[in-house]
Design a protein around this motif. Structure first.
Motif, PDB file in Angstrom:
ATOM      1  N   MET A 221    -114.558 -27.713  86.876  1.00 21.40           N
ATOM      2  CA  MET A 221    -115.907 -28.275  86.967  1.00 21.40           C
ATOM      3  C   MET A 221    -115.922 -29.767  86.644  1.00 21.40           C
ATOM      4  N   ASP A 222    -114.805 -30.292  86.100  1.00 20.71           N
ATOM      5  CA  ASP A 222    -114.668 -31.729  85.885  1.00 20.71           C
ATOM      6  C   ASP A 222    -113.674 -32.352  86.865  1.00 20.71           C
ATOM      7  N   GLY A 223    -113.434 -31.659  87.973  1.00 18.54           N
ATOM      8  CA  GLY A 223    -112.565 -32.196  89.011  1.00 18.54           C
ATOM      9  C   GLY A 223    -111.090 -31.986  88.777  1.00 18.54           C
ATOM     10  N   GLY A 224    -110.721 -31.148  87.820  1.00 16.04           N
ATOM     11  CA  GLY A 224    -109.318 -30.917  87.509  1.00 16.04           C
ATOM     12  C   GLY A 224    -108.771 -29.677  88.175  1.00 16.04           C
ATOM     13  N   ILE A 225    -107.459 -29.513  88.058  1.00 15.03           N
ATOM     14  CA  ILE A 225    -106.799 -28.329  88.594  1.00 15.03           C
ATOM     15  C   ILE A 225    -105.532 -28.082  87.786  1.00 15.03           C
ATOM     16  N   TRP A 226    -105.172 -26.792  87.650  1.00 15.49           N
ATOM     17  CA  TRP A 226    -103.963 -26.422  86.913  1.00 15.49           C
ATOM     18  C   TRP A 226    -102.791 -26.397  87.887  1.00 15.49           C
ATOM     19  N   GLU A 227    -102.039 -27.483  87.918  1.00 14.69           N
ATOM     20  CA  GLU A 227    -100.841 -27.545  88.739  1.00 14.69           C
ATOM     21  C   GLU A 227     -99.970 -28.703  88.270  1.00 14.69           C
ATOM     22  N   GLU A 228     -98.676 -28.586  88.503  1.00 17.41           N
ATOM     23  CA  GLU A 228     -97.756 -29.613  88.024  1.00 17.41           C
ATOM     24  C   GLU A 228     -98.017 -30.973  88.660  1.00 17.41           C
TER      25      GLU A 228
ATOM     26  N   ILE B 272     -91.229 -21.139  72.102  1.00 19.65           N
ATOM     27  CA  ILE B 272     -90.185 -20.407  72.802  1.00 19.65           C
ATOM     28  C   ILE B 272     -90.703 -19.975  74.170  1.00 19.65           C
ATOM     29  N   SER B 273     -89.811 -19.977  75.155  1.00 21.62           N
ATOM     30  CA  SER B 273     -90.186 -19.523  76.492  1.00 21.62           C
ATOM     31  C   SER B 273     -90.182 -17.998  76.538  1.00 21.62           C
ATOM     32  N   ASP B 274     -90.685 -17.449  77.636  1.00 20.00           N
ATOM     33  CA  ASP B 274     -90.621 -15.997  77.804  1.00 20.00           C
ATOM     34  C   ASP B 274     -89.339 -15.629  78.560  1.00 20.00           C
ATOM     35  N   PHE B 275     -89.233 -14.372  78.940  1.00 17.12           N
ATOM     36  CA  PHE B 275     -87.990 -13.865  79.542  1.00 17.12           C
ATOM     37  C   PHE B 275     -87.660 -14.548  80.868  1.00 17.12           C
ATOM     38  N   THR B 276     -88.660 -15.131  81.550  1.00 24.63           N
ATOM     39  CA  THR B 276     -88.388 -15.782  82.834  1.00 24.63           C
ATOM     40  C   THR B 276     -87.526 -17.026  82.668  1.00 24.63           C
ATOM     41  N   GLU B 277     -87.456 -17.565  81.450  1.00 26.27           N
ATOM     42  CA  GLU B 277     -86.599 -18.717  81.160  1.00 26.27           C
ATOM     43  C   GLU B 277     -85.600 -18.391  80.047  1.00 26.27           C
ATOM     44  N   ASP B 278     -85.285 -17.121  79.932  1.00 26.73           N
ATOM     45  CA  ASP B 278     -84.257 -16.657  78.988  1.00 26.73           C
ATOM     46  C   ASP B 278     -84.587 -16.996  77.542  1.00 26.73           C
ATOM     47  N   ASN B 279     -85.883 -16.993  77.212  1.00 23.23           N
ATOM     48  CA  ASN B 279     -86.315 -17.190  75.825  1.00 23.23           C
ATOM     49  C   ASN B 279     -85.692 -18.423  75.179  1.00 23.23           C
ATOM     50  N   ARG B 280     -85.604 -19.494  75.948  1.00 30.88           N
ATOM     51  CA  ARG B 280     -85.094 -20.758  75.408  1.00 30.88           C
ATOM     52  C   ARG B 280     -86.197 -21.443  74.607  1.00 30.88           C
ATOM     53  N   PHE B 281     -85.825 -22.414  73.767  1.00 34.25           N
ATOM     54  CA  PHE B 281     -86.802 -23.211  73.037  1.00 34.25           C
ATOM     55  C   PHE B 281     -87.169 -24.432  73.879  1.00 34.25           C
ATOM     56  N   TYR B 282     -88.466 -24.678  74.005  1.00 36.38           N
ATOM     57  CA  TYR B 282     -88.916 -25.870  74.717  1.00 36.38           C
ATOM     58  C   TYR B 282     -88.710 -27.109  73.838  1.00 36.38           C
ATOM     59  N   ASP B 283     -88.345 -28.207  74.472  1.00 34.74           N
ATOM     60  CA  ASP B 283     -88.175 -29.467  73.750  1.00 34.74           C
ATOM     61  C   ASP B 283     -89.512 -30.204  73.683  1.00 34.74           C
TER      62      ASP B 283
ATOM     63  N   GLY C 252     -95.500 -20.745  79.592  1.00 37.37           N
ATOM     64  CA  GLY C 252     -94.748 -21.953  79.274  1.00 37.37           C
ATOM     65  C   GLY C 252     -94.859 -23.087  80.266  1.00 37.37           C
ATOM     66  N   GLU C 253     -95.739 -22.962  81.266  1.00 37.42           N
ATOM     67  CA  GLU C 253     -95.828 -24.004  82.291  1.00 37.42           C
ATOM     68  C   GLU C 253     -96.121 -25.375  81.684  1.00 37.42           C
ATOM     69  N   LEU C 254     -97.085 -25.440  80.786  1.00 32.08           N
ATOM     70  CA  LEU C 254     -97.463 -26.725  80.198  1.00 32.08           C
ATOM     71  C   LEU C 254     -96.271 -27.374  79.501  1.00 32.08           C
ATOM     72  N   PHE C 255     -95.510 -26.584  78.761  1.00 30.35           N
ATOM     73  CA  PHE C 255     -94.378 -27.146  78.031  1.00 30.35           C
ATOM     74  C   PHE C 255     -93.295 -27.639  78.995  1.00 30.35           C
ATOM     75  N   ARG C 256     -93.088 -26.922  80.113  1.00 35.31           N
ATOM     76  CA  ARG C 256     -92.125 -27.397  81.109  1.00 35.31           C
ATOM     77  C   ARG C 256     -92.573 -28.739  81.692  1.00 35.31           C
ATOM     78  N   TRP C 257     -93.850 -28.857  81.981  1.00 33.19           N
ATOM     79  CA  TRP C 257     -94.357 -30.118  82.537  1.00 33.19           C
ATOM     80  C   TRP C 257     -94.178 -31.262  81.546  1.00 33.19           C
TER      81      TRP C 257
END
Length: 561
Positions: free
Chosen positions: A334-341, A412-423, A374-379
């Motif tokens: 509603m403020d012109g944003g979108i959830w995407e990388e 920590i990531s979920d199983f799709t990224e092998d439960n790695r720690f995000y930096d 974990g998408e936000l942390f990857r971005w």
């Protein structure tokens, strides 16, 4: 003085099998819990590798539940070792004189060192077998309750079982997984979360946010101020961290060996205050009013910028006054944003160019919008943003410790990224715009500051520039928060400063102690004098030196850096 050799077993065969079937291995998060205090340990992919290390303490975090491993662990304990488990070792239950109870979901654990029960998200208790006959080789600590603090009793929280010359220390609670759920939510965000029955947390509004997967209970985990302000009062994730570390330190001392650890903050700093602002309406006059207030108070803060932002002269003033410039990523439709990388990338490039900054230290999402896991942390990783502030309240009724912690942590990531720690260092916030007439008054500030001080964490408050400009009551709340923090001796840091400190202290290793008992550090040089604590293993500490009780254990304190 001898340092304990601590090993963690995270068997890769188990993790691979779980990931294949879409199951998380969050037990491995015990490593992040220990990293926060820089406790020395080594992690191993197999039990055989860990046993070859000849550890004094062995955490069976993720271990194949088969007879061979059970035999090896029992033999290790019989020969004087200490095995620690958090809800596992079920292959040994019958042999040790117990049987497995059913798996528990959310509940509460009563532990003697805490005045309030601790919420957990998963547990697997044991009960004595009929032929156990109350063996004197077992010490039970604490008590589990199902669903609510006074719910049905479900066995001890901790069993200390003597086996030969050693012990098996089995927690019923899956502590690491509970900490993950408390801090990061009960799962990926893909729809609105449940609302509180009293109407104070209206989350079903069609906007996906971090608090849609809050693991807290609105009924049992909130308290109310004298003016009727509801707030989440209990940093359960921090308490579980303390329980886990306190137990490790204690069992190490019982073996006559020390597990040293590093203080959270520079010496003399009990906790940290951080204030951030979200530009939202992007009116220059709002920014000018905020700059004037901050000059009056004499503090530096973090400015989260929403596109299109302020005019260039405002950025110059913000930087000249020593404030951070951060991203306020807009994913609100509603403020012109979108959830995407791609939107995240473009907005981060916009801020670098418009504010003339080489890097963006941190981000906070507009309206705390959040999707997935974990998408936000990857971005953030990809676009070199080292810290995030998004995990905080979006509603009047869920302010406070709704994610169970006041400490910076690496998620920590979920199983799709092998439960790695995000930096990416997560530094959540407690509230928005205290004393705003449509939100909550400043009576929550004192309990927030008290709790953060008790837990040596970060008190992070959000105040929008627009509300600072419009409401004297909000400006007064900023003054009250800052005065309350100064009165308690808090350091007043920006989010970038917290991130820099945490990352620098994580590059310090406690390698051991020298012949005089002083800690030997390796790695980076600490920028401020900081305490290293070495638990006292003698019956009586010597009269020389400085001593403090940490995690229920007397420790000798050394200042380094």
């Amino acid at each position: 003085m001898e340092i304990s050799r601590l090993a963690i077993v995270n068997e890769r065969s188990v993790r691979l099998r779980r990931w294949r079937y879409g199951v998380n291995a969050f037990e491995g998060y015990v490593e992040e819990i220990l990293q926060q205090l820089r406790l020395p340990f080594k992690s191993f992919d197999t039990l055989d590798e860990a046993l070859a290390y000849k550890p004094d303490l062995l955490i069976a975090a993720i271990c194949e539940e088969n007879e061979e491993n059970g035999r090896k662990l029992k033999l290790y304990a019989e020969e004087g070792g200490t095995v620690i488990s958090y809800g596992g070792l079920n292959i040994l239950a019958r042999e040790l004189g117990f049987y497995e109870e059913g798996l528990l979901g959310a509940g509460y654990a009563v532990l003697p060192q805490f005045s309030h029960p601790l919420r957990f998200l998963s547990a697997h208790p044991w009960s004595p077998s009929p032929n156990n006959n109350g063996s004197t080789n077992v010490v039970q600590t604490g008590l589990l309750h199902q669903e609510e603090p006074a719910g049905k009793e479900s066995g001890p929280a901790l069993l200390s079982i003597k086996v030969g010359r050693g012990t098996i220390e089995r927690w019923s609670v899956n502590i690491a997984a509970s900490v993950v759920s408390l801090q990061q939510g009960t799962g990926p965000v893909y729809d609105d979360g449940p609302e509180a029955q009293d109407g104070t947390i209206p989350t079903r509004e069609g906007i996906l946010k971090a608090d849609d997967r809050c693991a807290m209970d609105w009924k049992y985990d909130r308290q109310t101020t004298e003016t009727g302000m509801n707030y989440y009062a209990f940093p359960y994730a921090d308490w579980w961290r303390d329980a886990l570390i306190g137990h490790l330190v204690s069992v190490s001392v019982a073996k006559g060996k020390a597990l040293p650890f590093l203080g959270y903050w520079p010496e003399g700093v009990p906790a940290v205050l951080a204030i951030s602002h979200d530009s939202d309406l992007n009116v220059d006059d709002h920014a000018k009013a905020t700059l004037q207030l901050l000059r009056e108070i004499g503090i530096q803060t973090t400015w989260c910028m929403l596109e299109p932002g302020y005019s260039a002269p405002i950025y110059d003033q913000v930087k000249e006054d020593g404030h951070d410039l951060a991203l306020h990523y807009n994913a609100l439709e509603m403020d012109g944003g979108i959830w995407e990388e791609e939107a995240f990338r473009k907005q981060s490039l916009w801020l670098r160019r418009s504010a003339q900054i080489g890097r963006i230290p941190s981000n906070k999402n507009h309206y705390t919008c959040f999707e997935g896991w974990g998408e936000l942390f990857r971005w953030c990783e990809r676009y070199r943003i080292e810290a995030d502030q998004t995990r905080g309240p979006s509603k009047k009724g869920n302010i406070g410790f709704l994610f169970g912690t006041c400490h910076p942590y690496f998620p920590i990531s979920d199983f799709t990224e092998d439960n790695r720690f995000y930096d990416v260092l997560e530094i959540g916030f407690l509230s928005q715009d205290l004393n705003h007439p449509e939100l909550y008054d400043a009576t929550v500030a004192e309990p927030f500051l008290d709790t953060v001080q008790q837990n040596e964490g970060v008190a992070h408050f959000l105040f929008h520039q627009a509300h600072i400009h419009t409401h004297e009551s909000v400006r007064q709340a900023v003054r009250e928060v800052v005065n309350g923090a100064k009165k308690r001796g808090f350091a007043l840091w920006t989010i970038a400063e917290i991130n820099e400190w945490e990352r620098s202290r994580r590059n310090v290793w406690i390698a051991g102690v020298d012949n005089d008992g002083h800690p030997v550090l390796e790695g980076a040089h600490l920028s401020f004098p900081t305490a290293v604590y070495i638990p006292v293993t003698d019956a009586e500490p010597s009269s020389d030196g400085t001593y403090e009780t940490k995690f229920g254990v007397i420790c000798q304190k050394y200042i380094v850096g």
